[in-house]
Design a protein around this motif. Structure first.
Motif, PDB file in Angstrom:
ATOM      1  N   LYS B  12       0.900  -1.150   0.187  1.00 16.32           N
ATOM      2  CA  LYS B  12      -0.066  -0.053   0.186  1.00 16.32           C
ATOM      3  C   LYS B  12       0.858   1.243   0.050  1.00 16.32           C
ATOM      4  O   LYS B  12       0.346   2.467  -0.609  1.00 16.32           O
ATOM      5  CB  LYS B  12      -0.979  -0.049   1.384  1.00 16.32           C
ATOM      6  CG  LYS B  12      -1.852  -1.192   1.272  1.00 16.32           C
ATOM      7  CD  LYS B  12      -3.273  -0.860   0.825  1.00 16.32           C
ATOM      8  CE  LYS B  12      -4.140  -2.074   0.744  1.00 16.32           C
ATOM      9  NZ  LYS B  12      -4.030  -3.076  -0.092  1.00 16.32           N
ATOM     10  N   GLU B  57      -1.727   3.190 -13.182  1.00 13.89           N
ATOM     11  CA  GLU B  57      -2.376   4.129 -13.755  1.00 13.89           C
ATOM     12  C   GLU B  57      -2.511   4.275 -15.214  1.00 13.89           C
ATOM     13  O   GLU B  57      -1.986   5.033 -16.080  1.00 13.89           O
ATOM     14  CB  GLU B  57      -1.479   5.288 -13.582  1.00 13.89           C
ATOM     15  CG  GLU B  57      -1.279   5.799 -11.902  1.00 13.89           C
ATOM     16  CD  GLU B  57      -2.454   6.575 -11.629  1.00 13.89           C
ATOM     17  OE1 GLU B  57      -3.228   6.004 -10.726  1.00 13.89           O
ATOM     18  OE2 GLU B  57      -2.937   7.508 -12.059  1.00 13.89           O
ATOM     19  N   SER B  85       2.484   8.026  -6.693  1.00 12.25           N
ATOM     20  CA  SER B  85       1.372   7.368  -6.210  1.00 12.25           C
ATOM     21  C   SER B  85       0.211   7.141  -7.229  1.00 12.25           C
ATOM     22  O   SER B  85       0.343   7.812  -8.268  1.00 12.25           O
ATOM     23  CB  SER B  85       0.561   8.375  -5.221  1.00 12.25           C
ATOM     24  OG  SER B  85       1.366   8.446  -4.128  1.00 12.25           O
ATOM     25  N   GLU B  87      -2.966   3.885  -9.101  1.00  8.42           N
ATOM     26  CA  GLU B  87      -3.543   2.615  -8.934  1.00  8.42           C
ATOM     27  C   GLU B  87      -3.078   1.516  -9.755  1.00  8.42           C
ATOM     28  O   GLU B  87      -2.898   1.781 -10.755  1.00  8.42           O
ATOM     29  CB  GLU B  87      -5.026   2.869  -8.972  1.00  8.42           C
ATOM     30  CG  GLU B  87      -6.019   1.925  -8.402  1.00  8.42           C
ATOM     31  CD  GLU B  87      -7.390   2.511  -8.698  1.00  8.42           C
ATOM     32  OE1 GLU B  87      -8.429   2.272  -7.660  1.00  8.42           O
ATOM     33  OE2 GLU B  87      -7.832   2.738  -9.792  1.00  8.42           O
ATOM     34  N   LYS B 103      -8.264  -4.096  -8.202  1.00  7.68           N
ATOM     35  CA  LYS B 103      -7.484  -3.179  -8.261  1.00  7.68           C
ATOM     36  C   LYS B 103      -6.689  -2.662  -6.706  1.00  7.68           C
ATOM     37  O   LYS B 103      -7.272  -3.359  -5.777  1.00  7.68           O
ATOM     38  CB  LYS B 103      -8.527  -1.682  -8.445  1.00  7.68           C
ATOM     39  CG  LYS B 103      -8.778  -1.491  -9.966  1.00  7.68           C
ATOM     40  CD  LYS B 103      -9.587  -0.332 -10.187  1.00  7.68           C
ATOM     41  CE  LYS B 103     -10.094  -0.348 -11.694  1.00  7.68           C
ATOM     42  NZ  LYS B 103     -11.018   0.978 -11.901  1.00  7.68           N
ATOM     43  N   LYS B 105      -4.441   0.246  -4.511  1.00  8.20           N
ATOM     44  CA  LYS B 105      -3.955   1.718  -4.369  1.00  8.20           C
ATOM     45  C   LYS B 105      -2.251   1.629  -3.908  1.00  8.20           C
ATOM     46  O   LYS B 105      -2.188   0.798  -2.961  1.00  8.20           O
ATOM     47  CB  LYS B 105      -4.588   2.571  -3.822  1.00  8.20           C
ATOM     48  CG  LYS B 105      -5.908   3.251  -4.403  1.00  8.20           C
ATOM     49  CD  LYS B 105      -6.204   4.504  -3.928  1.00  8.20           C
ATOM     50  CE  LYS B 105      -7.344   5.206  -4.878  1.00  8.20           C
ATOM     51  NZ  LYS B 105      -8.534   4.674  -4.662  1.00  8.20           N
ATOM     52  N   THR B 107       0.699   4.404  -2.196  1.00  2.72           N
ATOM     53  CA  THR B 107       1.049   5.700  -1.957  1.00  2.72           C
ATOM     54  C   THR B 107       2.323   5.698  -2.016  1.00  2.72           C
ATOM     55  O   THR B 107       3.011   4.961  -1.037  1.00  2.72           O
ATOM     56  CB  THR B 107       0.377   5.800  -0.495  1.00  2.72           C
ATOM     57  OG1 THR B 107      -0.970   5.756  -0.773  1.00  2.72           O
ATOM     58  CG2 THR B 107       0.431   7.570  -0.185  1.00  2.72           C
TER      59      THR B 107
END
Lengths: 151, 109
Positions: B12, B57, B85, B87, B103, B105, B107
């Motif tokens: 993450k 992305e 950052s 996805e 999906k 995410k 960071t």
């Protein structure tokens, strides 16, 4: 024609056994030809140099249904110099193609792992295509106790 | 066949420039098309996941063209250099046209 004596029958048996022995290596040879064709198709006829790519697989696979495989290609993985594709070939399988891994310069490192099927003891071949158009290959032998393609 | 269930293990958080490792698995029989039904003697038709894609992305970072020699429940481990950052999107395509996706995410600090 006279009846076959016991000796004749034994002689016939030996010949048949010898013939069977000769047939086996030939069959194995045909499979490596399949693998060779596949490499040729992948490289477009270019020579693939040994090295630069490392393929890690167990020496002995007890279960041919899921054999771990892992490979690494030496590359800086920048926009100009990166690994494009890696093909995995198992010449002793009914169909020698296993998978093609496509990388990009965003991958960071040219390294991947998966699990594959192996029908029997054989050499597994990995060929990498670099962004400069060169090809590199390696192979490793895996001994298979129980094949993974039967029903 | 039961519906395939994709699973993803992706970090993450990451520091800029880190190389992150992603693991994916999807439950799937990966029927080779070589096996025979023992009762009828008929060949069981091929049904495999034939394509796996990993995007970040919207840009493809890694993909695999699968052949029947990939084990049931195809597993992949691969990497990405964390620059920003965004996805992840992971997409599996079945021989029968079904598409599975997941999906995650990331960071980057």
């Amino acid at each position: 024609m006279k009846d076959l004596s016991r000796r004749d029958v034994l002689a016939l048996g030996t010949t048949a056994a010898a013939a069977a022995l000769f047939v086996n290596p030939l069959a194995a040879h045909a499979e490596t030809d399949l693998a060779k064709d596949l490499i040729k198709k992948f490289t477009g006829g270019k020579n693939a140099a040994e090295g630069k790519i490392k393929l890690e697989m167990p020496e002995i696979a007890e279960n041919g249904n899921t054999v771990p495989l892992s490979f690494t290609v030496e590359s800086p993985m920048t926009k100009k110099d990166y690994v494009k594709r890696v093909i995995i070939i198992a010449g002793g399988n009914p169909r020698p193609e296993v998978a093609t891994f496509n990388f990009s310069h965003l991958s960071g490192v040219a390294k991947a792992s998966s699990r594959m099927r192996l029908a029997k003891t054989q050499n597994v071949i990995a060929v990498a295509e670099l962004s400069d158009g060169s090809f590199h290959m390696t192979k490793t032998e895996v001994k298979v106790t129980i094949g993974g393609c039967g029903g | 066949m039961a519906k395939s269930k994709p699973r993803v293990k992706a970090p993450k958080k990451a520091s800029k420039g880190d190389i992150v490792t992603i693991k994916t698995l999807i439950s799937h029989i990966m029927e080779t098309g070589l096996r025979k039904n023992k009762k009828t003697g008929k060949i069981i038709p091929r049904q495999i996941i034939n394509k796996f894609q990993a995007k970040f992305e919207g840009t493809e970072i890694f993909s695999v063209d699968l052949d029947p020699a990939i084990s049931a429940n195809p597993f992949f481990q691969f990497s990405m250099k964390a620059e920003k950052s965004g996805e992840f999107e992971f997409i599996w395509t079945d021989d029968n046209g079904d598409v599975y996706s997941k999906k995650s995410k990331l960071t980057v600090s």
